[in-house]
Design an enzyme around this catalytic site. Sequence first.
Site, PDB file in Angstrom:
ATOM      1  N   TYR A   1       1.111  -1.336  -0.209  1.00 20.99           N
ATOM      2  CA  TYR A   1      -0.161  -0.145   0.034  1.00 20.99           C
ATOM      3  C   TYR A   1       0.628   1.301  -0.053  1.00 20.99           C
ATOM      4  O   TYR A   1       1.931   1.367   0.718  1.00 20.99           O
ATOM      5  CB  TYR A   1      -1.028   0.019   1.271  1.00 20.99           C
ATOM      6  N   GLU A   2       0.223   2.316  -0.609  1.00 17.63           N
ATOM      7  CA  GLU A   2       1.472   3.423  -0.954  1.00 17.63           C
ATOM      8  C   GLU A   2       1.622   4.136   0.534  1.00 17.63           C
ATOM      9  O   GLU A   2       2.441   4.946   0.310  1.00 17.63           O
ATOM     10  CB  GLU A   2       0.717   4.376  -1.812  1.00 17.63           C
ATOM     11  N   SER A   3       0.809   4.049   1.633  1.00 13.57           N
ATOM     12  CA  SER A   3       1.044   4.566   2.986  1.00 13.57           C
ATOM     13  C   SER A   3       2.429   4.025   3.569  1.00 13.57           C
ATOM     14  O   SER A   3       2.935   4.495   4.267  1.00 13.57           O
ATOM     15  CB  SER A   3       0.179   4.104   3.858  1.00 13.57           C
ATOM     16  N   GLY A   4       3.119   2.937   2.772  1.00 16.20           N
ATOM     17  CA  GLY A   4       4.592   2.484   3.180  1.00 16.20           C
ATOM     18  C   GLY A   4       4.549   1.184   3.767  1.00 16.20           C
ATOM     19  O   GLY A   4       5.346   0.616   4.058  1.00 16.20           O
TER      20      GLY A   4
END
Lengths: 280, 261
Positions: free
Chosen positions: B78-81
């Site tokens: 996920y792009e949240s890391g």
Amino acid sequence: MAELCSLAEAVGELVHDGDSVALEGFTHLIPFAAGHELLRQGRCELELIRMTPDILYDQMIGVGAARKLTFSYAGNPGVGSLHRLRDAVEHGWPRPIGLEEHSHAGMANRYAAGAAHLPFAVMRGYAGTDLASHTNVKPIACPFTGEQLMAVPALRPDVAIVHAQEADREGNVQLWGIPGVQKEAVLAAARSLVTVERVVERLEPRPGGVVIPGWVIDRVAEAPGGSRPSYSLGITDRDNDFYRFWDKLSRDRDEFTAWMEEHVLGNGVASGGGPECRNP
Amino acid sequence: MSGSDPTTTGAAAGGAGIPAGTTGTDASPAPASAGELQTIVAARRLREAQSVFIGVGRPSTAALLARIVHNPRLVLVYESGTIGAKPYHVPLSIGDGELAETADAIVSVPEMFNYWIGTGRIQVAFLGAAQIDPHANLNSTVIGDYEHPRTRLPGAGGAPEIATGCREVVVIAPHSVRTFVKRLDFVTTTGDRTTHVITDLGVLEPDPDTRELVITQIHPGVTPEQVQEATGWELKMADELRVTDPPTEAELEALRELVAR
């Protein structure tokens, strides 16, 4: 060295009308309490900077505190639109707002360049998109290979505000969970404020913990629950119901205004009420 | 937030409801709704994948379903890391606490884009969009003129660099003339690496020579005419148009159980 003080004092000392202000936190650790304090103190004409404006900036834009928004994704995550932002962009209510938009990769690199005190960052990005011609990026050739890359200008906000789980009495801060661009934002900004869930005697090392030394922070203020309805991993939970509730409430200007008056502006008033610009 | 369709909600992730009038005394499960079938078809694309980059909503549901039914070792990013997240519930946002608590590693946003996405380390990306054109370019920025938009959409998010960084892009979008348009109002993301577009009516793939999308597969009960009517340009049909395998009992049961959690 970071000075520990109250949230109202910290905001009053660090943030001025017209400043560029980055309140960061990628879904996690969004500094809602500090943003609300800015509104209660009547700060205005702000350039708001944030990768994901989220509900907090929808509120700040909805009361007219911002002249400009610099961002990369302006949605209510998993729910839909930010209706106050859309109203400002589409209808100029309560005032028109300037937009500067990037991709996430672009914003992340802009913060990283700012933290490094470099003038710009180099990346592969924006290729083939209409974004490149609508925002502030420029193609650049690699001096070694000639590869065409993109340059994005450094972000150097006047003020960065982030939220973290803990600080010690020296003002050293530790956050854990999703780290977003908080460290970059603090190091890129001229002035910085970190709000924390709690002040502890000693920071205990945490898996994946990010420590920001107190001597690069200007003010640390205790603000328990200060990231709600976002969350502080291990201390508070993300209030997903509130994000869904906001989608309904924020569609109507009057309902929004009444809600803000009751829950934010009239709550712990620091300067006598609503957002009036002192120095328009 | 990687350009997931801003007009749909994560709450409807598993499909826009079970067809009415099919519950009751009959012991067999209700037939799959169009939305459920779309999710199931998307999950099948991840049978062999090593890693997938996902936004919220249907892509997230599909990737979780793939881990349950087809590919338990699939790495969710996920792009949240959060890398290697293993959420039990379908997350509402890409940064829900459960993603951080179950991840193999959590990295900052600059690291996510520079070290992980931009380098091609992540194999498949699932993207959504408000508009898609015949070459699978995507718009998630504005409807109408940029300076005076009729509808201001959320913007690029991670999509432009995800679509050029990940090796293979799968677009998941509702099939309608509102979404499938001949000309985009704004090109947010290029379609150069798109291999499949999965809709609630069928599957489109780019022609290897022209890169124009061709309908190669339609879902059971859907006619080619229906697909054409829902597409804003003259759609090319594959010579051998396949019909999607209907959902297996295991797929449907697992999806419904996942969404009900």
